[in-house]
Write a protein that holds these residues in place. Sequence first.
Motif, PDB file in Angstrom:
ATOM      1  N   ALA A 157       0.823  -1.206   0.000  1.00  0.00           N
ATOM      2  CA  ALA A 157       0.000   0.000   0.000  1.00  0.00           C
ATOM      3  C   ALA A 157       0.858   1.258   0.000  1.00  0.00           C
ATOM      4  N   GLY A 158       2.096   1.158   0.478  1.00  0.00           N
ATOM      5  CA  GLY A 158       2.946   2.338   0.570  1.00  0.00           C
ATOM      6  C   GLY A 158       3.923   2.480  -0.575  1.00  0.00           C
ATOM      7  N   LEU A 159       3.817   1.622  -1.569  1.00  0.00           N
ATOM      8  CA  LEU A 159       4.790   1.670  -2.661  1.00  0.00           C
ATOM      9  C   LEU A 159       4.585   2.884  -3.561  1.00  0.00           C
ATOM     10  N   HIS A 160       5.697   3.419  -4.006  1.00  0.00           N
ATOM     11  CA  HIS A 160       5.719   4.531  -4.958  1.00  0.00           C
ATOM     12  C   HIS A 160       6.936   4.306  -5.841  1.00  0.00           C
ATOM     13  N   PRO A 161       7.136   5.092  -6.883  1.00  0.00           N
ATOM     14  CA  PRO A 161       8.325   4.889  -7.727  1.00  0.00           C
ATOM     15  C   PRO A 161       9.598   4.955  -6.892  1.00  0.00           C
ATOM     16  N   ARG A 162      10.578   4.119  -7.226  1.00  0.00           N
ATOM     17  CA  ARG A 162      11.849   4.124  -6.495  1.00  0.00           C
ATOM     18  C   ARG A 162      12.577   5.436  -6.745  1.00  0.00           C
ATOM     19  N   VAL A 163      13.024   6.045  -5.667  1.00  0.00           N
ATOM     20  CA  VAL A 163      13.772   7.288  -5.744  1.00  0.00           C
ATOM     21  C   VAL A 163      15.032   7.118  -4.896  1.00  0.00           C
ATOM     22  N   PHE A 164      16.172   7.502  -5.464  1.00  0.00           N
ATOM     23  CA  PHE A 164      17.436   7.423  -4.726  1.00  0.00           C
ATOM     24  C   PHE A 164      17.633   8.719  -3.959  1.00  0.00           C
ATOM     25  N   LEU A 165      18.085   8.600  -2.712  1.00  0.00           N
ATOM     26  CA  LEU A 165      18.185   9.736  -1.806  1.00  0.00           C
ATOM     27  C   LEU A 165      19.617   9.889  -1.305  1.00  0.00           C
ATOM     28  N   ASP A 166      20.106  11.133  -1.245  1.00  0.00           N
ATOM     29  CA  ASP A 166      21.466  11.420  -0.782  1.00  0.00           C
ATOM     30  C   ASP A 166      21.447  11.766   0.703  1.00  0.00           C
ATOM     31  N   VAL A 167      21.565  10.739   1.536  1.00  0.00           N
ATOM     32  CA  VAL A 167      21.518  10.932   2.983  1.00  0.00           C
ATOM     33  C   VAL A 167      22.858  11.403   3.541  1.00  0.00           C
ATOM     34  N   LEU A 168      23.932  11.244   2.778  1.00  0.00           N
ATOM     35  CA  LEU A 168      25.263  11.609   3.284  1.00  0.00           C
ATOM     36  C   LEU A 168      25.500  13.121   3.261  1.00  0.00           C
ATOM     37  N   LYS A 169      24.799  13.839   2.415  1.00  0.00           N
ATOM     38  CA  LYS A 169      25.019  15.286   2.275  1.00  0.00           C
ATOM     39  C   LYS A 169      24.823  16.016   3.603  1.00  0.00           C
ATOM     40  N   SER A 170      23.713  15.773   4.282  1.00  0.00           N
ATOM     41  CA  SER A 170      23.431  16.480   5.536  1.00  0.00           C
ATOM     42  C   SER A 170      23.223  15.543   6.721  1.00  0.00           C
ATOM     43  N   GLY A 171      23.239  14.225   6.462  1.00  0.00           N
ATOM     44  CA  GLY A 171      23.017  13.268   7.546  1.00  0.00           C
ATOM     45  C   GLY A 171      21.566  12.842   7.679  1.00  0.00           C
ATOM     46  N   GLU A 172      20.685  13.527   6.952  1.00  0.00           N
ATOM     47  CA  GLU A 172      19.288  13.115   6.935  1.00  0.00           C
ATOM     48  C   GLU A 172      18.631  13.601   5.651  1.00  0.00           C
ATOM     49  N   VAL A 173      17.583  12.882   5.249  1.00  0.00           N
ATOM     50  CA  VAL A 173      16.872  13.226   4.019  1.00  0.00           C
ATOM     51  C   VAL A 173      15.439  12.702   4.143  1.00  0.00           C
ATOM     52  N   THR A 174      14.511  13.402   3.501  1.00  0.00           N
ATOM     53  CA  THR A 174      13.103  13.013   3.533  1.00  0.00           C
ATOM     54  C   THR A 174      12.661  12.624   2.127  1.00  0.00           C
ATOM     55  N   CYS A 175      11.966  11.498   2.027  1.00  0.00           N
ATOM     56  CA  CYS A 175      11.452  11.041   0.736  1.00  0.00           C
ATOM     57  C   CYS A 175      10.380  12.001   0.247  1.00  0.00           C
ATOM     58  N   PRO A 176      10.494  12.487  -1.002  1.00  0.00           N
ATOM     59  CA  PRO A 176       9.492  13.419  -1.529  1.00  0.00           C
ATOM     60  C   PRO A 176       8.130  12.770  -1.794  1.00  0.00           C
ATOM     61  N   TYR A 177       8.069  11.439  -1.864  1.00  0.00           N
ATOM     62  CA  TYR A 177       6.803  10.761  -2.137  1.00  0.00           C
ATOM     63  C   TYR A 177       6.026  10.429  -0.867  1.00  0.00           C
ATOM     64  N   CYS A 178       6.691   9.830   0.122  1.00  0.00           N
ATOM     65  CA  CYS A 178       5.964   9.314   1.285  1.00  0.00           C
ATOM     66  C   CYS A 178       6.331  10.003   2.596  1.00  0.00           C
ATOM     67  N   SER A 179       7.270  10.954   2.548  1.00  0.00           N
ATOM     68  CA  SER A 179       7.701  11.725   3.716  1.00  0.00           C
ATOM     69  C   SER A 179       8.444  10.914   4.771  1.00  0.00           C
ATOM     70  N   THR A 180       8.886   9.697   4.428  1.00  0.00           N
ATOM     71  CA  THR A 180       9.726   8.947   5.365  1.00  0.00           C
ATOM     72  C   THR A 180      11.029   9.703   5.517  1.00  0.00           C
TER      73      THR A 180
END
Length: 62
Positions: free
Chosen positions: A26-49
């Motif tokens: 139910a929570g699936l959305h297109p796969r998006v790669f996220l750069d968590v190393l830049k600031s130490g945290e990142v939020t998914c633009p689709y699901c807000s995780t």
Amino acid sequence: MSDKTTVEVTAHDLPLHCPQPGAALAGLHPRVFLDVLKSGEVTCPYCSTQYVFKGEAPKGHH
């Protein structure tokens, strides 16, 4: 109360992408790669995780 989920990730989880393996259908959305190393945290633009990096960054990453 927030529906935002926070997930801790380590160098083993890189390259980081959302949704993660084993995510509920139910929570699936297109796969998006996220750069968590830049600031130490990142939020998914689709699901807000929110992903928070813990531990030492792998060699070769800036």
